[in-house]
Scaffold this active site. Structure first.
Site, PDB file in Angstrom:
ATOM      1  N   LYS A 175       0.749  -1.325   0.147  1.00 20.11           N
ATOM      2  CA  LYS A 175       0.062  -0.039  -0.060  1.00 20.11           C
ATOM      3  C   LYS A 175       0.979   1.063   0.048  1.00 20.11           C
ATOM      4  CE  LYS A 175      -1.720  -1.504   3.810  1.00 20.11           C
ATOM      5  NZ  LYS A 175      -2.404  -1.790   5.046  1.00 20.11           N
ATOM      6  N   THR A 207      -6.925   9.455   9.178  1.00 22.64           N
ATOM      7  CA  THR A 207      -6.594   8.292   8.445  1.00 22.64           C
ATOM      8  C   THR A 207      -6.572   6.963   9.441  1.00 22.64           C
ATOM      9  OG1 THR A 207      -4.312   8.740   8.791  1.00 22.64           O
ATOM     10  CG2 THR A 207      -5.348   9.438   6.624  1.00 22.64           C
ATOM     11  N   GLY A 209      -7.250   3.745  10.815  1.00 20.11           N
ATOM     12  CA  GLY A 209      -7.967   2.650  10.390  1.00 20.11           C
ATOM     13  C   GLY A 209      -7.954   2.482   8.770  1.00 20.11           C
ATOM     14  N   THR A 210      -7.248   3.073   8.088  1.00 23.97           N
ATOM     15  CA  THR A 210      -7.300   3.062   6.589  1.00 23.97           C
ATOM     16  C   THR A 210      -6.982   1.692   6.042  1.00 23.97           C
ATOM     17  OG1 THR A 210      -5.267   3.966   6.516  1.00 23.97           O
ATOM     18  CG2 THR A 210      -6.940   5.370   5.949  1.00 23.97           C
ATOM     19  N   GLY A 211      -5.936   1.083   6.926  1.00 20.66           N
ATOM     20  CA  GLY A 211      -5.390  -0.245   6.307  1.00 20.66           C
ATOM     21  C   GLY A 211      -6.638  -1.253   6.606  1.00 20.66           C
ATOM     22  N   CYS A 212      -7.090  -1.171   8.045  1.00 18.39           N
ATOM     23  CA  CYS A 212      -8.209  -2.082   8.350  1.00 18.39           C
ATOM     24  C   CYS A 212      -9.354  -2.101   7.288  1.00 18.39           C
ATOM     25  CB  CYS A 212      -8.634  -1.788   9.435  1.00 18.39           C
ATOM     26  SG  CYS A 212      -7.414  -1.819  11.115  1.00 18.39           S
TER      27      CYS A 212
HETATM   28  N1  LIG Z   1      -3.778  10.385   2.693  1.00 14.38           N
HETATM   29  C1  LIG Z   1      -4.327   9.548   1.657  1.00 14.38           C
HETATM   30  N2  LIG Z   1      -5.166   9.899   0.697  1.00 14.38           N
HETATM   31  C2  LIG Z   1      -5.503   8.958  -0.250  1.00 14.38           C
HETATM   32  N3  LIG Z   1      -5.426   7.632   0.215  1.00 14.38           N
HETATM   33  C3  LIG Z   1      -4.770   7.123   1.156  1.00 14.38           C
HETATM   34  C4  LIG Z   1      -4.169   8.168   2.248  1.00 14.38           C
HETATM   35  N4  LIG Z   1      -3.326   7.415   3.046  1.00 14.38           N
HETATM   36  C5  LIG Z   1      -3.929   6.076   2.783  1.00 14.38           C
HETATM   37  N5  LIG Z   1      -4.331   5.876   1.566  1.00 14.38           N
HETATM   38  C6  LIG Z   1      -4.859   4.598   0.991  1.00 14.38           C
HETATM   39  O1  LIG Z   1      -5.326   4.022   2.030  1.00 14.38           O
HETATM   40  C7  LIG Z   1      -5.202   2.575   1.823  1.00 14.38           C
HETATM   41  C8  LIG Z   1      -4.405   2.174   3.148  1.00 14.38           C
HETATM   42  O2  LIG Z   1      -3.058   2.412   3.262  1.00 14.38           O
HETATM   43  P1  LIG Z   1      -2.050   2.750   4.563  1.00 14.38           P
HETATM   44  O3  LIG Z   1      -0.523   2.667   3.626  1.00 14.38           O
HETATM   45  O4  LIG Z   1      -2.317   3.788   4.906  1.00 14.38           O
HETATM   46  O5  LIG Z   1      -2.438   1.668   5.405  1.00 14.38           O
HETATM   47  P2  LIG Z   1      -2.123   1.288   6.721  1.00 14.38           P
HETATM   48  O6  LIG Z   1      -0.652   2.180   7.042  1.00 14.38           O
HETATM   49  O7  LIG Z   1      -1.866  -0.316   6.914  1.00 14.38           O
HETATM   50  O8  LIG Z   1      -3.025   2.042   7.576  1.00 14.38           O
HETATM   51  P3  LIG Z   1      -3.740   1.728   9.245  1.00 14.38           P
HETATM   52  O9  LIG Z   1      -3.042   3.100  10.036  1.00 14.38           O
HETATM   53  O10 LIG Z   1      -4.807   1.322   9.430  1.00 14.38           O
HETATM   54  O11 LIG Z   1      -2.691   0.722   9.787  1.00 14.38           O
HETATM   55  C9  LIG Z   1      -4.383   2.486   0.690  1.00 14.38           C
HETATM   56  O12 LIG Z   1      -4.989   1.892  -0.550  1.00 14.38           O
HETATM   57  C10 LIG Z   1      -3.604   3.768   0.532  1.00 14.38           C
HETATM   58  O13 LIG Z   1      -3.036   3.886  -0.596  1.00 14.38           O
HETATM   59  C1  LIG Z   2      -7.273  -2.994  17.064  1.00 15.05           C
HETATM   60  C2  LIG Z   2      -6.465  -2.271  16.193  1.00 15.05           C
HETATM   61  N1  LIG Z   2      -6.221  -3.112  14.994  1.00 15.05           N
HETATM   62  C3  LIG Z   2      -5.624  -2.490  13.790  1.00 15.05           C
HETATM   63  C4  LIG Z   2      -5.057  -1.142  13.912  1.00 15.05           C
HETATM   64  C5  LIG Z   2      -4.261  -0.413  12.774  1.00 15.05           C
HETATM   65  O1  LIG Z   2      -4.957   0.465  12.262  1.00 15.05           O
HETATM   66  C6  LIG Z   2      -5.459  -0.359  15.361  1.00 15.05           C
HETATM   67  N2  LIG Z   2      -5.039   0.907  15.469  1.00 15.05           N
HETATM   68  N3  LIG Z   2      -6.286  -1.154  16.108  1.00 15.05           N
END
Ligand SMILES: Nc1ncnc2c1ncn2[C@@H]1O[C@H](COP(=O)(O)OP(=O)(O)OP(=O)(O)O)[C@@H](O)[C@H]1O
Ligand SMILES: Cc1ncc(CO)c(N)n1
Length: 266
Positions: A175, A207, A209-212
């Site tokens: 990502k 942002t 929880g974007t990854g979740c």
């Molecule tokens: N500022 C942003 N604008 C647009 N898209 C974004 C932005 N930040 C993240 N994304 C998108 O959101 C999705 C999750 O990516 P990200 O790399 O943020 O995940 P993450 O770090 O695992 O998130 P988390 O904080 O939940 O662990 C991807 O599709 C990424 O391209």
């Molecule tokens: C419980 C939980 N799972 C995943 C993440 C990652 O975003 C978080 N902040 N909290």
């Protein structure tokens, strides 16, 4: 056609923006019946994680048994799995119940910077969970931790994706949320070809929880039986709209808007 059913095996975020809360909201928005197997409970808000309480292995095992033996699982995802012992239980249950369509989100730290994965579990993740993945979805830092080197160019990220496929993941998405770029570009490797999925980068603190949310959207599409490229396309649209239209909740990294995708289509 039966109702698609998706299971999330992950931690609870009391703040409602990440973890199982983000997952079941996303499943619901995408028309998929959501089920949960909690691995841990976190006391968490948009600013901080103030407590982490792991569940006993047996509790995790029984939750997976309960849903698999009665309801059935069309696709599943894993999120926060803090310890090696819980990872082992999850892997054993995924195999026992022949759960296909498994999305592995290798969660390591929260947006607030607090670690959600114990150090010894980092190596175990690639040995125990990664080989079971239909799709693994590391962010840049998680991908660097898995392959053990810096991934500061697209070429290096492609090599890392190949490496993870060699370790057993059927498909890999690195990502782009943490890549320094005007756009948020995610790199998909399907085992033979590379694809990129690009959206504008929004300058917002919301942002959490974007990854979740992204991995839950992937799981929902897999549960519906969608092919890989359509699955990634839908998940990218879902997370992009969720970031684009924030809810302005909390004083730190606020949650994304899980109903934005549906609202824009009704
Ligand atoms: N500022 C942003 N604008 C647009 N898209 C974004 C932005 N930040 C993240 N994304 C998108 O959101 C999705 C999750 O990516 P990200 O790399 O943020 O995940 P993450 O770090 O695992 O998130 P988390 O904080 O939940 O662990 C991807 O599709 C990424 O391209
Ligand atoms: C419980 C939980 N799972 C995943 C993440 C990652 O975003 C978080 N902040 N909290």
């Amino acid at each position: 056609m039966h109702t698609p059913r998706a299971l999330t095996i992950a931690g609870s975020d009391s703040g409602g923006g990440a973890g199982i809360q983000a997952d079941i909201k996303t499943f619901q928005e995408l028309g998929v019946f959501g089920m949960t197997a909690l691995t841990a409970v976190t006391a968490q808000n948009t600013r901080d994680v103030t407590g982490i309480y792991e569940l006993p292995e047996e509790a995790v095992a029984r939750q997976i048994d309960a849903v698999a033996e009665d309801i059935g699982v069309d696709a599943a995802k894993t999120g926060m799995i803090a310890s090696v012992s819980i990872m082992e239980v999850v892997a054993a249950k995924v195999k026992e119940h022949r759960i296909h369509g498994l999305v592995i989100d290798p969660v390591m730290i929260a947006k607030s910077g607090v670690p959600l994965l114990e150090e010894p579990a980092r190596k175990a993740l690639q040995e125990i969970l990664l080989p079971l993945a239909r799709i693994i979805t590391p962010n840049l830092h998680e991908a660097e931790a898995i392959v053990g080197r810096e991934l500061d160019t697209e070429e290096k990220r492609k090599d890392a994706a190949r490496h993870m496929a060699d370790l057993g993941a059927e498909a890999v998405i690195i990502k782009g949320g943490h890549v320094e770029d005007d756009q948020a570009t995610d790199l998909l490797f399907d085992g033979s070809r590379f694809y990129t999925f690009t959206a504008p980068r929004f300058h917002t603190p919301h942002t959490h929880g974007t990854g979740c949310t992204f991995s839950a959207a992937l799981t929902a599409s897999l549960a519906k039986g969608k092919p890989l490229l359509e699955t990634v396309e839908t998940a990218k649209q879902f997370i992009t709209e969720a970031i684009q239209h924030p809810l302005h909740i909390g004083g730190g990294h606020g949650p994304t808007n899980h109903w934005a995708y549906r609202s824009s289509r009704t």
